[in-house]
Design a protein around this motif. Sequence first.
Motif, PDB file in Angstrom:
ATOM      1  N   ALA A 231       0.818  -1.207   0.000  1.00 45.15           N
ATOM      2  CA  ALA A 231       0.000   0.000   0.000  1.00 45.15           C
ATOM      3  C   ALA A 231       0.855   1.262   0.000  1.00 45.15           C
ATOM      4  N   SER A 232       2.151   1.112   0.296  1.00 44.53           N
ATOM      5  CA  SER A 232       3.007   2.295   0.387  1.00 44.53           C
ATOM      6  C   SER A 232       3.085   2.998  -0.966  1.00 44.53           C
ATOM      7  N   ALA A 233       2.975   4.292  -0.902  1.00 41.30           N
ATOM      8  CA  ALA A 233       2.929   5.055  -2.153  1.00 41.30           C
ATOM      9  C   ALA A 233       4.255   4.967  -2.900  1.00 41.30           C
ATOM     10  N   GLN A 234       5.385   5.095  -2.141  1.00 37.70           N
ATOM     11  CA  GLN A 234       6.681   5.122  -2.827  1.00 37.70           C
ATOM     12  C   GLN A 234       7.193   3.722  -3.142  1.00 37.70           C
ATOM     13  N   LEU A 235       6.940   2.789  -2.209  1.00 37.10           N
ATOM     14  CA  LEU A 235       7.620   1.497  -2.294  1.00 37.10           C
ATOM     15  C   LEU A 235       6.693   0.352  -2.676  1.00 37.10           C
ATOM     16  N   GLY A 236       5.436   0.652  -2.961  1.00 38.08           N
ATOM     17  CA  GLY A 236       4.447  -0.409  -3.167  1.00 38.08           C
ATOM     18  C   GLY A 236       4.659  -1.243  -4.415  1.00 38.08           C
ATOM     19  N   GLN A 237       5.373  -0.701  -5.386  1.00 41.95           N
ATOM     20  CA  GLN A 237       5.513  -1.426  -6.643  1.00 41.95           C
ATOM     21  C   GLN A 237       6.984  -1.646  -6.976  1.00 41.95           C
ATOM     22  N   TRP A 238       7.202  -2.710  -7.736  1.00 44.61           N
ATOM     23  CA  TRP A 238       8.562  -3.031  -8.181  1.00 44.61           C
ATOM     24  C   TRP A 238       9.014  -1.977  -9.170  1.00 44.61           C
ATOM     25  N   GLN A 239      10.075  -1.271  -8.796  1.00 43.54           N
ATOM     26  CA  GLN A 239      10.626  -0.272  -9.712  1.00 43.54           C
ATOM     27  C   GLN A 239      12.142  -0.408  -9.692  1.00 43.54           C
ATOM     28  N   MET A 240      12.700  -0.613 -10.836  1.00 47.21           N
ATOM     29  CA  MET A 240      14.138  -0.901 -10.853  1.00 47.21           C
ATOM     30  C   MET A 240      14.722  -0.477 -12.185  1.00 47.21           C
ATOM     31  N   ALA A 241      15.859   0.187 -12.119  1.00 49.96           N
ATOM     32  CA  ALA A 241      16.627   0.420 -13.344  1.00 49.96           C
ATOM     33  C   ALA A 241      17.430  -0.858 -13.598  1.00 49.96           C
ATOM     34  N   PRO A 242      17.187  -1.527 -14.715  1.00 52.73           N
ATOM     35  CA  PRO A 242      17.843  -2.834 -14.940  1.00 52.73           C
ATOM     36  C   PRO A 242      19.367  -2.738 -14.849  1.00 52.73           C
ATOM     37  N   GLY A 243      19.924  -1.651 -15.357  1.00 49.02           N
ATOM     38  CA  GLY A 243      21.378  -1.486 -15.321  1.00 49.02           C
ATOM     39  C   GLY A 243      21.886  -1.486 -13.897  1.00 49.02           C
ATOM     40  N   ARG A 244      21.176  -0.831 -13.010  1.00 45.95           N
ATOM     41  CA  ARG A 244      21.638  -0.773 -11.622  1.00 45.95           C
ATOM     42  C   ARG A 244      21.489  -2.125 -10.952  1.00 45.95           C
ATOM     43  N   TRP A 245      20.389  -2.815 -11.200  1.00 46.08           N
ATOM     44  CA  TRP A 245      20.171  -4.123 -10.579  1.00 46.08           C
ATOM     45  C   TRP A 245      21.338  -5.059 -10.889  1.00 46.08           C
TER      46      TRP A 245
END
Lengths: 895, 109
Positions: A231-245
């Motif tokens: 439910a967290s607004a900032q962290l609720g969804q998977w968001q990732m820059a593939p290069g950084r991962w």
Amino acid sequence: MASLNLLVAVSLIYVAFLFAVAFGAERAAMKGRAGWLRSPVVYTLSLSIYCTAWTFYGAVGYAARSGLEYLTIYIGPSIVMIGWVWALRKIVRIGRSQRITSVADLISSRYGKSNLLAVAVTLIAVVGTTPYIALQLQSVTQSVAAFAAADPSIVLPADNRATALWVAAGLAAFTVLFGTRNLDSNERHHGVVMAIALEAVVKLCALLAVGIFTVWGIGGGVGQTLARIDASAQLGQWQMAPGRWSGLIFLSGAALLCLPRMFQVLVVENEDERHLRTASWAFPAYMIAMSLFVMPIAVAGLSMLPEGANPDMFVLTLPLSEGHTGLAVFSFLGGFSSATSMVIVAAIALSTMVSNHIVMPIWLSLSGKGAMVSGDVRHVVIMARRISIIGVLFLGYLYYRLSGGGTALAAIGLISFSGVAQFLPSMLGGIFWRGATRNGAFAGLLLGFAIWLWCLFLPSFGDGVVLPAGVIANGPWGLGWLRPHALFSITGLDPLVHGVLWSVLLNTLAFTGLSIFSFPSPMERLQGAQFVNVYQHSASPRGWTGGTAQSEDLMIMAQRLLGAREAQKLFQSEAARQGVQGYLPDPNADFLQRLERELSGSVGAATAHAMVGQIVGGAAVSVEDLMAVADEAAQIMEYSNQLEAKSDELLRTARQLRDANAKLTQLSVQKDAFLSQISHELRTPMTSIRAFSEILRDAPGLSEPQKHKYANIIHDETVRLTRLLDDLLDLAVLENGQVSLNITRARLGDILDHALAAAGGDPSALKLRRDKPREGLWLQTDTDRLAQVFINLIANARKYCDATTPELRIAVRTGEGSLMVDFIDNGAGIETDQQTLIFEKFARIGDQKAGGAGLGLAICREIMARLEGSITYLPGQGGAAFRVTLPMPAANAAQ
Amino acid sequence: MSPRPGPVFLERRGYRQRRMLDAARVLPMLGLVLLGVPLLWPNGGAEAMPTSHAMIYIFGVWALLALASAVLVSRLSDLAADDPETPKPTGPVSGAEIAPATGPEIGPR
């Protein structure tokens, strides 16, 4: 509310407890009861210094800012550890067999014990680690400040630098006390390892406690916590820059291998290679436990703490805000443990490198007296190390002061990782590729380091601090392709990924390129083989060609580095091994290697090598030496090949000689027999000639028929004598080659007919089987001589064939450019051992009474040799068989 | 520095140990592939992966990897993993070793 005094008191008690544990462990180790100190569990726990205060506090802040990206920092090392069979096992094996003392020692040792390389690695390590130490100091001061903020009754001094100074001083004292107790890295730092293992337990328990409190204490269980995260607004969804991962997984994995402090606990402090196996699963498990509750704490902190609270301190401020002071103090101890254990080990690792590769070489050259002066220099080494520890910690403190302890420092963790990751190409290349050279490693390191400085380190201070903002935006002197965040004008990459990519890529390219096109020194090649093939031969490298070295000088030097007692023990045991009385063994290559390795445990491979080199004098090994060894080996092989060939030849000759000897012996026997035979043969007719001639002379009144009869006997006997002498003469003529051939033309059949008629005897006694159609061949040869051969063979068959109905088959064959006439009877044949003798002069077979002087076949052989043909015995025909061979031209010419 | 010729075939136990080491070599690659899967997930937007699912997947894979490593290590005996690259000459070739069920083991690599 939280009392700062309580915090200080608890911290002091905790530190005192750590001192006690370290002291107890040292005591136990000295008494030889260190078995339990060196279990795989302690080893794994000591590896947890990977988790510093930056990960303890910072992971939550990281998660609050960037979501699950913080996991990469833990996943990278986990994968490297799970893949221990690939690299770690080899590095640990090399570290143990070569007595490696640090990551700089590993690289310099691999590339021909080059001290220049060691200095470069040391400097990079210091530059890369100092900000990290500053980060730890910052985390401790920040956490103290967080407590102070929650306790309004306490007013902290305006700047909290005093805290940092006190922490740094305390850490320096601890490290000096337990990190430099002994010199030989073989006697590892039991106290330190035990203390950091304990701290590992404390920090894990602290983080787990806060996590459990967050999930079950205020979160209402796993399901609700997960729902709240989603439910967290900032962290609720998977968001990732593939290069950084992927880039960060690579970077943190590389850091596990390259960080000086990780190398210290992984390799130098490793007691038993098998501990790696336990660590291969226990370390990832520790990592999972450390990162499991980070996300829930971050989400809870974001939702429950006031806006603007520092997410880096959530681990501390969350329990504080809920009024759980005890938990907060425990959490503080966890963070304190993380910071202190990292600083202690990093200081030990760096001080070893600095003192071995920078201070000692300088001191040795400055003291000017070389390695042969007497007096204990152990105190010099230890002092160098202590000063290095204090210096490293002071540098960290200085960095903290200068950077102002702001947010800029928080980003330094990953930048520090990417700095030491520059060791990776030289390190992995060195242990897997024999072609890697010192020049390549040096070029790669320098290039990678330069790019790292330009793209990551200098900009990390912020725009305008070190690099002017204009340079970062437009490049130096307006050169756009040199912009620190867009090298070669490639934009759009994350600055960190950009820096890591370019620095490691160009580092690797320079390393491989120069390695391919440069030529390594002999020492490098030897060490390269030692490192790459460490599993095949964990033996020591061949180094010194002793002889000029003086044992006494070596002893003086060893005493100074190892201590008198240790050195004397070493020398005595070596002398005993060599079978020499007393303390001074011969300085042979084996001993010098052993000594050098013992010394390198104290001062590093490069320095030890240099010191022994000073005494032994000259290069350890030259190309000429290698070539000489190779030549010698080649010569020995050549010689042995020659010997083998010679021995084969000798064997053949010996066999021929044996055969010849046997033949001679047999001939000699035959000759003796012949002599008695010939005397007998000559004597018998002589006797009868004499007897009958005496009768004719002395006895009067003999009748005419009697006279005639006696005269006839005398005549026959004379003929017999003449024939014998003729044969002998004939043979002598033939053997001397004085015979002149009388070439005529005749049909083979006619010659055979003539021979059969001339052979005499009763025609019905020997049944003949001839091959008339084939006998129509015309021959151009000495037909009389050929007939003589045939006569001899037919007469032999008549005389010797012992079958009840004797039979002689005469077979004619042509082929292979020759004509073959076989005379085969149905008798018993000739024994194998006699077959080689029958053509010899005077040879007679067995004790047959059939007369003859044994010259017939010898004459045949000589005749056939004159006619350019041959006569041989043909075995396996069911009787005696002779083959007369004539060259075909002679046969064809007459067709 | 030519490698010493080792035995071409190993008895069953040594063979098993070699395969365990092979599995330990493959494991990190498997881990990289599985932990690379998140790169394929949609980034933000309407159909984005909820963080809780991502956590369950990543921690699940991670724990399985650690577990697999523990199982592998427990099955490695002290003897075999000592010097896998230079096999010690082990007993005579048993019939079972050549049988197609296990397949031949090529000696020095």
